[in-house]
Design a protein around this motif. Structure first.
Motif, PDB file in Angstrom:
ATOM      1  N   LYS A 103       0.831  -1.204   0.000  1.00  0.00           N
ATOM      2  CA  LYS A 103       0.000   0.000   0.000  1.00  0.00           C
ATOM      3  C   LYS A 103       0.864   1.253   0.000  1.00  0.00           C
ATOM      4  N   ASP A 104       2.060   1.165   0.589  1.00  0.00           N
ATOM      5  CA  ASP A 104       2.978   2.306   0.584  1.00  0.00           C
ATOM      6  C   ASP A 104       3.447   2.629  -0.831  1.00  0.00           C
ATOM      7  N   PHE A 105       3.600   1.605  -1.657  1.00  0.00           N
ATOM      8  CA  PHE A 105       3.970   1.843  -3.058  1.00  0.00           C
ATOM      9  C   PHE A 105       2.857   2.607  -3.761  1.00  0.00           C
ATOM     10  N   LEU A 106       1.617   2.193  -3.554  1.00  0.00           N
ATOM     11  CA  LEU A 106       0.495   2.902  -4.164  1.00  0.00           C
ATOM     12  C   LEU A 106       0.386   4.331  -3.647  1.00  0.00           C
ATOM     13  N   ALA A 107       0.817   4.551  -2.398  1.00  0.00           N
ATOM     14  CA  ALA A 107       0.744   5.885  -1.803  1.00  0.00           C
ATOM     15  C   ALA A 107       1.694   6.868  -2.482  1.00  0.00           C
ATOM     16  N   LEU A 108       2.650   6.365  -3.270  1.00  0.00           N
ATOM     17  CA  LEU A 108       3.532   7.258  -4.030  1.00  0.00           C
ATOM     18  C   LEU A 108       2.745   8.032  -5.087  1.00  0.00           C
ATOM     19  N   ASP A 109       1.599   7.514  -5.451  1.00  0.00           N
ATOM     20  CA  ASP A 109       0.713   8.199  -6.395  1.00  0.00           C
ATOM     21  C   ASP A 109      -0.003   9.324  -5.661  1.00  0.00           C
ATOM     22  N   GLU A 110       0.446  10.540  -5.856  1.00  0.00           N
ATOM     23  CA  GLU A 110      -0.084  11.682  -5.110  1.00  0.00           C
ATOM     24  C   GLU A 110      -1.537  11.978  -5.432  1.00  0.00           C
ATOM     25  N   ASN A 111      -2.001  11.544  -6.606  1.00  0.00           N
ATOM     26  CA  ASN A 111      -3.400  11.787  -6.973  1.00  0.00           C
ATOM     27  C   ASN A 111      -4.343  10.744  -6.374  1.00  0.00           C
ATOM     28  N   HIS A 112      -3.773   9.690  -5.784  1.00  0.00           N
ATOM     29  CA  HIS A 112      -4.562   8.621  -5.151  1.00  0.00           C
ATOM     30  C   HIS A 112      -5.527   7.961  -6.129  1.00  0.00           C
ATOM     31  N   SER A 113      -5.184   7.973  -7.398  1.00  0.00           N
ATOM     32  CA  SER A 113      -6.083   7.385  -8.396  1.00  0.00           C
ATOM     33  C   SER A 113      -5.882   5.884  -8.548  1.00  0.00           C
ATOM     34  N   TYR A 164       5.123   2.997 -14.910  1.00  0.00           N
ATOM     35  CA  TYR A 164       4.852   1.784 -15.677  1.00  0.00           C
ATOM     36  C   TYR A 164       3.674   1.011 -15.091  1.00  0.00           C
ATOM     37  N   MET A 165       3.635   0.926 -13.763  1.00  0.00           N
ATOM     38  CA  MET A 165       2.559   0.189 -13.114  1.00  0.00           C
ATOM     39  C   MET A 165       1.207   0.856 -13.343  1.00  0.00           C
ATOM     40  N   GLU A 166       1.196   2.171 -13.443  1.00  0.00           N
ATOM     41  CA  GLU A 166      -0.061   2.859 -13.729  1.00  0.00           C
ATOM     42  C   GLU A 166      -0.628   2.380 -15.059  1.00  0.00           C
ATOM     43  N   VAL A 167       0.236   2.260 -16.071  1.00  0.00           N
ATOM     44  CA  VAL A 167      -0.202   1.773 -17.383  1.00  0.00           C
ATOM     45  C   VAL A 167      -0.738   0.345 -17.264  1.00  0.00           C
TER      46      VAL A 167
END
Length: 297
Positions: A103-113, A164-167
């Motif tokens: 979950k900390d990795f996902l938290a790097l996404d500042e837009n929380h999308s 890359y993971m977002e894609v």
């Protein structure tokens, strides 16, 4: 492997730092041989505190996710989210790519999308995605980019991995939506998602719609109306379904008594829990435990 105990007495495996890269929130690995699991890991129900994804190019095997058994098949994409109960039945000879992230990795996404994507929220408790030849080409390409970046150890590595993971996650979410028939988003749908999120966090504490309405600062009537409109189910049904899911997990995977399970799920009276469970499943908790363990074994 670090193991902690959950409130339902099912081991939880924590994400482990990759000793070769030092990464504490993300890991990718290619498999091209027999997966070497510890003997003690087989037939042991457990949860993970991280997200797990696997593209299986070749191979097979069998495992359980919650109360459903899966036969691993080639050219499929498998995934679990934190808290799902997993059980390995046998070692598997596989070729593919495995990705784990926290979950900390996902938290790097500042837009929380990213955390709101269907493949991450997994509202339908899915585990397997079918892939077309076109899907396979795309997924293999993006996974190779992720793998190369992960092992390059360059500056801003986690930021590149996140990009890359977002894609990848958006692409997988499209497949998830198509294959699990998730309704399109709308403002009202957002209210439903918020309600379901609160249930996930507090189902063992709050069993009534009014309690969740208070958390969301709206009236119980207003909440019930919108939940029924968007999901086709009364608001209380969502609470009951989540309680039943957790009860079934515990009845199958733990040795806790019916009374202990009732208490852990927020029922003060075990007899009421028995009536509740039977009303929704047509079986008593004991009957369910006996039947499901006969199937499992």
């Amino acid at each position: 492997m670090t193991v902690t105990k959950t409130q339902v007495n099912i081991p939880k495996y924590a994400f482990e730092q990759d000793p070769s890269t030092g990464n504490t929130v993300f890991r990718i690995k290619k498999n091209d041989s027999l997966v070497n699991y510890r003997k003690a890991e087989f037939l042991v129900p457990h949860r993970k505190d991280y997200y797990f994804m696997a593209f299986i190019k070749k191979g097979g095997g069998r495992h359980w996710i919650d109360m459903t058994s899966y036969t691993i098949k080639p050219n499929k994409f498998y995934f679990t989210i934190p808290e799902q109960v997993t059980l390995k039945e046998q070692a598997t000879q596989i070729t593919g790519v495995i990705i784990c992230f926290t979950k900390d990795f996902l938290a790097l996404d500042e837009n929380h999308s990213l955390r709101k994507l269907p493949i991450i929220e997994n509202p339908h408790h899915g585990h397997e995605l079918d892939l077309t030849p076109k899907d396979i080409v795309f997924i293999e390409d993006i996974l190779e980019k992720i793998y190369l970046e992960y092992n390059a150890k360059g500056e801003w590595q986690n930021n590149m991995l996140l990009a890359y993971m977002e894609v990848l996650l958006i692409y997988l979410s499209r497949l998830y939506t198509e294959q699990f028939s998730q309704p399109k988003e709308s403002p009202d749908r957002q209210l439903l998602k918020k309600y379901l999120s609160h249930i996930e966090e507090a189902f063992s504490e709050f069993h009534e719609v009014a309690a969740y309405a208070d958390l969301m600062n709206i009236s119980a009537g207003h909440l019930s109306e919108f939940v029924k409109k968007q999901s086709g189910k009364p608001a209380i049904v969502h609470i009951h379904e989540r309680l039943i899911l957790e009860a079934k997990r515990m009845l199958l995977h733990s040795d806790d008594s019916i009374k202990e399970i009732a208490f852990q799920l927020g029922f003060e009276d075990a007899s009421y829990f028995n009536k509740f469970f039977k009303r929704l499943t047509q079986q008593t908790p004991l009957q369910y435990r006996t039947a499901i363990r006969e199937i499992y074994h």
